[in-house]
Design a protein around this motif. Sequence first.
Motif, PDB file in Angstrom:
ATOM      1  N   GLY A  17       0.807  -1.215   0.000  1.00 23.09           N
ATOM      2  CA  GLY A  17       0.000   0.000   0.000  1.00 23.09           C
ATOM      3  C   GLY A  17       0.841   1.267   0.000  1.00 23.09           C
ATOM      4  O   GLY A  17       0.667   2.138  -0.859  1.00 23.09           O
ATOM      5  N   PRO A  18       1.808   1.410   0.954  1.00 17.02           N
ATOM      6  CA  PRO A  18       2.695   2.580   0.911  1.00 17.02           C
ATOM      7  C   PRO A  18       3.521   2.654  -0.365  1.00 17.02           C
ATOM      8  O   PRO A  18       3.803   3.744  -0.861  1.00 17.02           O
ATOM      9  CB  PRO A  18       3.596   2.369   2.140  1.00 17.02           C
ATOM     10  CG  PRO A  18       2.783   1.542   3.069  1.00 17.02           C
ATOM     11  CD  PRO A  18       1.983   0.628   2.195  1.00 17.02           C
ATOM     12  N   PHE A  19       3.919   1.503  -0.900  1.00 21.97           N
ATOM     13  CA  PHE A  19       4.703   1.484  -2.134  1.00 21.97           C
ATOM     14  C   PHE A  19       3.926   2.126  -3.278  1.00 21.97           C
ATOM     15  O   PHE A  19       4.503   2.800  -4.143  1.00 21.97           O
ATOM     16  CB  PHE A  19       5.059   0.043  -2.486  1.00 21.97           C
ATOM     17  CG  PHE A  19       6.295  -0.105  -3.333  1.00 21.97           C
ATOM     18  CD1 PHE A  19       7.550   0.040  -2.758  1.00 21.97           C
ATOM     19  CD2 PHE A  19       6.215  -0.383  -4.678  1.00 21.97           C
ATOM     20  CE1 PHE A  19       8.700  -0.097  -3.526  1.00 21.97           C
ATOM     21  CE2 PHE A  19       7.352  -0.518  -5.460  1.00 21.97           C
ATOM     22  CZ  PHE A  19       8.599  -0.379  -4.879  1.00 21.97           C
ATOM     23  N   ALA A  20       2.594   1.943  -3.267  1.00 20.25           N
ATOM     24  CA  ALA A  20       1.753   2.530  -4.313  1.00 20.25           C
ATOM     25  C   ALA A  20       1.714   4.047  -4.235  1.00 20.25           C
ATOM     26  O   ALA A  20       1.337   4.717  -5.199  1.00 20.25           O
ATOM     27  CB  ALA A  20       0.325   1.974  -4.208  1.00 20.25           C
ATOM     28  N   ILE A  21       2.094   4.589  -3.091  1.00 25.33           N
ATOM     29  CA  ILE A  21       2.172   6.044  -2.917  1.00 25.33           C
ATOM     30  C   ILE A  21       3.586   6.530  -3.213  1.00 25.33           C
ATOM     31  O   ILE A  21       3.817   7.412  -4.036  1.00 25.33           O
ATOM     32  CB  ILE A  21       1.768   6.441  -1.489  1.00 25.33           C
ATOM     33  CG1 ILE A  21       0.346   5.966  -1.176  1.00 25.33           C
ATOM     34  CG2 ILE A  21       1.891   7.942  -1.294  1.00 25.33           C
ATOM     35  CD1 ILE A  21      -0.010   6.033   0.296  1.00 25.33           C
ATOM     36  N   ALA A 132       7.000  -3.581  15.427  1.00 28.02           N
ATOM     37  CA  ALA A 132       8.211  -2.827  15.097  1.00 28.02           C
ATOM     38  C   ALA A 132       9.012  -3.534  14.008  1.00 28.02           C
ATOM     39  O   ALA A 132       9.567  -2.888  13.108  1.00 28.02           O
ATOM     40  CB  ALA A 132       9.060  -2.634  16.349  1.00 28.02           C
ATOM     41  N   MET A 133       9.087  -4.864  14.069  1.00 23.94           N
ATOM     42  CA  MET A 133       9.796  -5.612  13.037  1.00 23.94           C
ATOM     43  C   MET A 133       9.087  -5.491  11.693  1.00 23.94           C
ATOM     44  O   MET A 133       9.728  -5.386  10.637  1.00 23.94           O
ATOM     45  CB  MET A 133       9.921  -7.080  13.451  1.00 23.94           C
ATOM     46  CG  MET A 133      10.835  -7.306  14.651  1.00 23.94           C
ATOM     47  SD  MET A 133      10.841  -9.019  15.243  1.00 23.94           S
ATOM     48  CE  MET A 133      11.680  -9.842  13.881  1.00 23.94           C
ATOM     49  N   VAL A 134       7.758  -5.500  11.723  1.00 22.23           N
ATOM     50  CA  VAL A 134       6.993  -5.292  10.491  1.00 22.23           C
ATOM     51  C   VAL A 134       7.287  -3.903   9.927  1.00 22.23           C
ATOM     52  O   VAL A 134       7.468  -3.728   8.709  1.00 22.23           O
ATOM     53  CB  VAL A 134       5.483  -5.470  10.763  1.00 22.23           C
ATOM     54  CG1 VAL A 134       4.649  -4.988   9.573  1.00 22.23           C
ATOM     55  CG2 VAL A 134       5.168  -6.932  11.060  1.00 22.23           C
ATOM     56  N   MET A 135       7.345  -2.907  10.812  1.00 22.97           N
ATOM     57  CA  MET A 135       7.666  -1.547  10.380  1.00 22.97           C
ATOM     58  C   MET A 135       9.039  -1.487   9.715  1.00 22.97           C
ATOM     59  O   MET A 135       9.254  -0.737   8.761  1.00 22.97           O
ATOM     60  CB  MET A 135       7.625  -0.590  11.570  1.00 22.97           C
ATOM     61  CG  MET A 135       6.244  -0.333  12.123  1.00 22.97           C
ATOM     62  SD  MET A 135       5.292   0.755  11.050  1.00 22.97           S
ATOM     63  CE  MET A 135       3.831   1.005  12.042  1.00 22.97           C
ATOM     64  N   LEU A 136       9.981  -2.279  10.220  1.00 18.22           N
ATOM     65  CA  LEU A 136      11.315  -2.293   9.634  1.00 18.22           C
ATOM     66  C   LEU A 136      11.262  -2.790   8.193  1.00 18.22           C
ATOM     67  O   LEU A 136      11.929  -2.245   7.305  1.00 18.22           O
ATOM     68  CB  LEU A 136      12.247  -3.179  10.468  1.00 18.22           C
ATOM     69  CG  LEU A 136      13.687  -3.308   9.966  1.00 18.22           C
ATOM     70  CD1 LEU A 136      14.371  -1.950   9.951  1.00 18.22           C
ATOM     71  CD2 LEU A 136      14.470  -4.295  10.824  1.00 18.22           C
ATOM     72  N   VAL A 137      10.469  -3.829   7.954  1.00 15.73           N
ATOM     73  CA  VAL A 137      10.334  -4.343   6.590  1.00 15.73           C
ATOM     74  C   VAL A 137       9.626  -3.320   5.703  1.00 15.73           C
ATOM     75  O   VAL A 137      10.016  -3.085   4.548  1.00 15.73           O
ATOM     76  CB  VAL A 137       9.568  -5.684   6.593  1.00 15.73           C
ATOM     77  CG1 VAL A 137       9.424  -6.217   5.172  1.00 15.73           C
ATOM     78  CG2 VAL A 137      10.291  -6.707   7.456  1.00 15.73           C
ATOM     79  N   ILE A 138       8.582  -2.670   6.252  1.00 11.32           N
ATOM     80  CA  ILE A 138       7.847  -1.664   5.487  1.00 11.32           C
ATOM     81  C   ILE A 138       8.761  -0.508   5.090  1.00 11.32           C
ATOM     82  O   ILE A 138       8.537   0.152   4.067  1.00 11.32           O
ATOM     83  CB  ILE A 138       6.650  -1.137   6.305  1.00 11.32           C
ATOM     84  CG1 ILE A 138       5.627  -2.258   6.557  1.00 11.32           C
ATOM     85  CG2 ILE A 138       5.948   0.012   5.582  1.00 11.32           C
ATOM     86  CD1 ILE A 138       4.486  -1.848   7.468  1.00 11.32           C
ATOM     87  N   VAL A 226       0.309  14.562   4.646  1.00 10.82           N
ATOM     88  CA  VAL A 226       0.512  15.951   4.218  1.00 10.82           C
ATOM     89  C   VAL A 226       1.894  16.109   3.591  1.00 10.82           C
ATOM     90  O   VAL A 226       2.052  16.744   2.540  1.00 10.82           O
ATOM     91  CB  VAL A 226       0.346  16.911   5.414  1.00 10.82           C
ATOM     92  CG1 VAL A 226       0.811  18.315   5.040  1.00 10.82           C
ATOM     93  CG2 VAL A 226      -1.107  16.944   5.875  1.00 10.82           C
ATOM     94  N   PHE A 227       2.891  15.518   4.225  1.00 13.76           N
ATOM     95  CA  PHE A 227       4.254  15.580   3.682  1.00 13.76           C
ATOM     96  C   PHE A 227       4.321  14.900   2.314  1.00 13.76           C
ATOM     97  O   PHE A 227       4.903  15.435   1.362  1.00 13.76           O
ATOM     98  CB  PHE A 227       5.221  14.920   4.653  1.00 13.76           C
ATOM     99  CG  PHE A 227       6.636  14.827   4.152  1.00 13.76           C
ATOM    100  CD1 PHE A 227       7.426  15.961   4.037  1.00 13.76           C
ATOM    101  CD2 PHE A 227       7.177  13.601   3.786  1.00 13.76           C
ATOM    102  CE1 PHE A 227       8.728  15.879   3.571  1.00 13.76           C
ATOM    103  CE2 PHE A 227       8.471  13.512   3.317  1.00 13.76           C
ATOM    104  CZ  PHE A 227       9.257  14.647   3.213  1.00 13.76           C
ATOM    105  N   ILE A 228       3.729  13.712   2.212  1.00 13.25           N
ATOM    106  CA  ILE A 228       3.753  12.964   0.954  1.00 13.25           C
ATOM    107  C   ILE A 228       3.105  13.760  -0.172  1.00 13.25           C
ATOM    108  O   ILE A 228       3.607  13.809  -1.299  1.00 13.25           O
ATOM    109  CB  ILE A 228       3.041  11.607   1.146  1.00 13.25           C
ATOM    110  CG1 ILE A 228       3.941  10.649   1.945  1.00 13.25           C
ATOM    111  CG2 ILE A 228       2.668  10.988  -0.188  1.00 13.25           C
ATOM    112  CD1 ILE A 228       3.220   9.408   2.415  1.00 13.25           C
TER     113      ILE A 228
END
Length: 401
Positions: A17-21, A132-138, A226-228
């Motif tokens: 999802g974030p990658f699509a942004i 947190a580990m998932v966040m690291l991969v993201i 907002v930053f994105i």
Amino acid sequence: MTLFRAALVLGLLSAVGPFAIDLYLPAMPQLAASLGIDEAGAQLTLTAYFVTFGLAQLFYGPWSDQSGRKMPLYAGLTLFIIGSVGCAMAPDIGWLLAARALQGVGAAVLMVVPRAIIRDMHTGTQATKLMAMVMLVISVSPMLAPLVGTALVQLGDWRLLFWALSGVAVLSLVLTGTALPETLARADRQPINLRSLWAGSKVLLSDPAFMGLTLIGGFGMASFFVFIANASFVYQGQFGLTSTGFSLAFAINALGFFGASQVAGPLGARVGIVRLMGFGVFGFAGFTVALMLLAMSGAASLYVIVGMLFCANACLGVVIPTSMVVALDAHGRIAGLASSLGGTLQMLTGGVMIAITSLFVDGTALPMVVAIAMCGVAALVLALLTLRRISLDPATPPAIS
């Protein structure tokens, strides 16, 4: 399923999802020129994605509580692929907005279901460590996606980015089928009906701790949105960075968040998850308000903006994972619904902040940093009202008082 393997699989799925942004951020000025639209029009492609991304989560959570976690993932990823192909073939802005909206509908499942899977597997500090580990991969998305987008644009144009997203989603389907086990036992599944949905939603919406924690995370995420929506125009327009330079500056801002998120679990075990969250919110608000004052005085150079946002995002790195975990801890029986409702509220908060900011965009950093500071102040007010309701004992999972 080991903690490492779970984090890797869930992180890779959650990153789509974030990658699509992030992938097409460097190409937004090119996209605007290609379709003959202005900066605000280009930002609408993000708003369309965020709004459907938020609303669709209301559907996926209850569905995953009834059917298990994997079937909604298959359906959402399929919709994401169709939406990505539609974006790549869009002849005008109307088509692109519709396809981006469909992308958002599909990607929403990747926000809801991984969080519910984490709640299926763990609670408390252990869940924070996994998150947190998932966040690291993201973190591969904001750090590498803009650079990948820049390289792809040099090979073709902005449409190639959406063909690439289609391929990423196909790989995610394969990963879901081969590496992700079903984590919701049949005995724990909840039937979908309007009465149970209303009852569960009423419990969540009337829980001040759940709502407060959700919106603390929501305003933190809104600052990212907002930053994105504005960074590519500010960094490349006002400060004259190339698309590669923008990608590197964007990655530095993201590095603060994901670096700090890795210490959230150990620090939460030592000082208490809720106390850690309070420190993080206070720091986030302090850095963003300071940046706003610098921008108003004309002292916000590129290096100041990048440095201050790095510090603010580092504070958020210990806020967003912990707020997600603590918000779900008391609602294990309806974790899917809680995850979807919380995600919807957070995404809509971000969409509203983008819409407000778009009314004032002028190609400079000031509207962007003012909106980010507003998010910081809102999160701080909510933290002051909410965190006192939750147990501060670091040895036990948070308890709602």
